[in-house]
Motif scaffolding. Structure first.
Motif, PDB file in Angstrom:
ATOM      1  N   ALA A   6       0.833  -1.199   0.000  1.00 42.68           N
ATOM      2  CA  ALA A   6       0.000   0.000   0.000  1.00 42.68           C
ATOM      3  C   ALA A   6       0.872   1.255   0.000  1.00 42.68           C
ATOM      4  CB  ALA A   6      -0.912   0.007   1.222  1.00 42.68           C
ATOM      5  N   VAL A   7       0.418   2.259  -0.716  1.00 46.48           N
ATOM      6  CA  VAL A   7       1.094   3.546  -0.752  1.00 46.48           C
ATOM      7  C   VAL A   7       0.388   4.528   0.188  1.00 46.48           C
ATOM      8  CG1 VAL A   7       1.696   5.512  -2.231  1.00 46.48           C
ATOM      9  CG2 VAL A   7       1.906   3.177  -3.102  1.00 46.48           C
ATOM     10  N   LEU A   8      -0.930   4.418   0.259  1.00 46.98           N
ATOM     11  CA  LEU A   8      -1.732   5.281   1.128  1.00 46.98           C
ATOM     12  C   LEU A   8      -2.865   4.446   1.705  1.00 46.98           C
ATOM     13  CD1 LEU A   8      -2.970   8.832   0.603  1.00 46.98           C
ATOM     14  CD2 LEU A   8      -4.656   7.055   0.959  1.00 46.98           C
ATOM     15  N   LEU A   9      -3.074   4.576   2.999  1.00 50.68           N
ATOM     16  CA  LEU A   9      -4.226   3.957   3.644  1.00 50.68           C
ATOM     17  C   LEU A   9      -5.003   5.054   4.341  1.00 50.68           C
ATOM     18  CD1 LEU A   9      -2.713   0.701   5.154  1.00 50.68           C
ATOM     19  CD2 LEU A   9      -4.236   0.901   3.202  1.00 50.68           C
ATOM     20  N   GLY A  10      -6.316   4.921   4.357  1.00 47.45           N
ATOM     21  CA  GLY A  10      -7.155   5.931   4.981  1.00 47.45           C
ATOM     22  C   GLY A  10      -8.075   5.337   6.017  1.00 47.45           C
ATOM     23  N   ALA A  30       2.315   2.439  10.202  1.00 45.08           N
ATOM     24  CA  ALA A  30       3.701   2.886  10.276  1.00 45.08           C
ATOM     25  C   ALA A  30       4.638   1.687  10.403  1.00 45.08           C
ATOM     26  CB  ALA A  30       3.898   3.852  11.442  1.00 45.08           C
ATOM     27  N   ALA A  31       4.271   0.709  11.218  1.00 44.98           N
ATOM     28  CA  ALA A  31       5.096  -0.488  11.390  1.00 44.98           C
ATOM     29  C   ALA A  31       5.229  -1.263  10.079  1.00 44.98           C
ATOM     30  CB  ALA A  31       4.513  -1.388  12.476  1.00 44.98           C
ATOM     31  N   ALA A  32       4.191  -1.180   9.233  1.00 47.44           N
ATOM     32  CA  ALA A  32       4.233  -1.843   7.928  1.00 47.44           C
ATOM     33  C   ALA A  32       4.878  -0.954   6.862  1.00 47.44           C
ATOM     34  CB  ALA A  32       2.823  -2.233   7.499  1.00 47.44           C
ATOM     35  N   ALA A  33       5.327   0.238   7.253  1.00 39.53           N
ATOM     36  CA  ALA A  33       6.015   1.190   6.365  1.00 39.53           C
ATOM     37  C   ALA A  33       5.134   1.708   5.232  1.00 39.53           C
ATOM     38  CB  ALA A  33       7.308   0.604   5.835  1.00 39.53           C
ATOM     39  N   VAL A  34       3.848   1.911   5.513  1.00 37.09           N
ATOM     40  CA  VAL A  34       2.951   2.523   4.530  1.00 37.09           C
ATOM     41  C   VAL A  34       3.313   4.015   4.458  1.00 37.09           C
ATOM     42  CG1 VAL A  34       0.556   3.055   3.945  1.00 37.09           C
ATOM     43  CG2 VAL A  34       1.125   0.853   5.008  1.00 37.09           C
ATOM     44  N   PRO A  35       3.716   4.516   3.282  1.00 35.17           N
ATOM     45  CA  PRO A  35       4.248   5.873   3.197  1.00 35.17           C
ATOM     46  C   PRO A  35       3.283   7.001   3.579  1.00 35.17           C
ATOM     47  CG  PRO A  35       4.803   4.620   1.221  1.00 35.17           C
ATOM     48  CD  PRO A  35       3.847   3.791   2.026  1.00 35.17           C
ATOM     49  N   PHE A  36       1.990   6.840   3.296  1.00 32.81           N
ATOM     50  CA  PHE A  36       1.023   7.902   3.574  1.00 32.81           C
ATOM     51  C   PHE A  36      -0.203   7.354   4.289  1.00 32.81           C
ATOM     52  CE2 PHE A  36       3.479   9.465   0.025  1.00 32.81           C
ATOM     53  CZ  PHE A  36       3.704  10.793   0.356  1.00 32.81           C
ATOM     54  N   PHE A  37      -0.760   8.196   5.161  1.00 32.18           N
ATOM     55  CA  PHE A  37      -1.948   7.857   5.936  1.00 32.18           C
ATOM     56  C   PHE A  37      -2.909   9.038   5.851  1.00 32.18           C
ATOM     57  CE2 PHE A  37      -3.965   8.256  10.218  1.00 32.18           C
ATOM     58  CZ  PHE A  37      -4.841   7.192  10.088  1.00 32.18           C
TER      59      PHE A  37
END
Length: 100
Positions: A6-10, A30-37
């Protein structure tokens, strides 16, 4: 899809799960290193949107807006909206004969 792709999760903040939505899930992402939230909060009928970017293992705010202002993000893709539009209310119809 694996979360690591994933690049962004909402998240849409829900009244019954505030801790999970505000604290637990961002930590997981964050622990999975998803760049954007992206967080959407519709409480009190004043919607807000906030975008965070992962920096040194923590999410830092990048853009935010409340109803009546424009939320604009440039990364990971361009997107713009007035958070008030998220309420899903119908626009007041124009008076007959008015141009709109």
């Amino acid at each position: 899809m694996d979360i690591r792709h994933a690049v962004l999760l909402g998240e849409i903040v829900s009244p019954g799960n505030r801790r999970k939505d505000m604290i637990d899930r961002p930590r997981e992402y964050a622990a999975a290193a998803v760049p954007f939230f992206l967080r959407v909060d519709l409480r009190n009928r004043v919607p807000t949107i906030a975008l965070y970017e992962l920096t040194e293992g923590e999410y830092r705010p990048v853009a935010a807006a409340a109803a009546g202002t424009r939320f604009v993000m440039r990364e990971p893709f361009e997107f713009s909206i007035d958070p008030a539009d998220l309420l899903g209310e119908e626009a007041v119809p124009d008076e007959p004969g008015e141009e709109g």
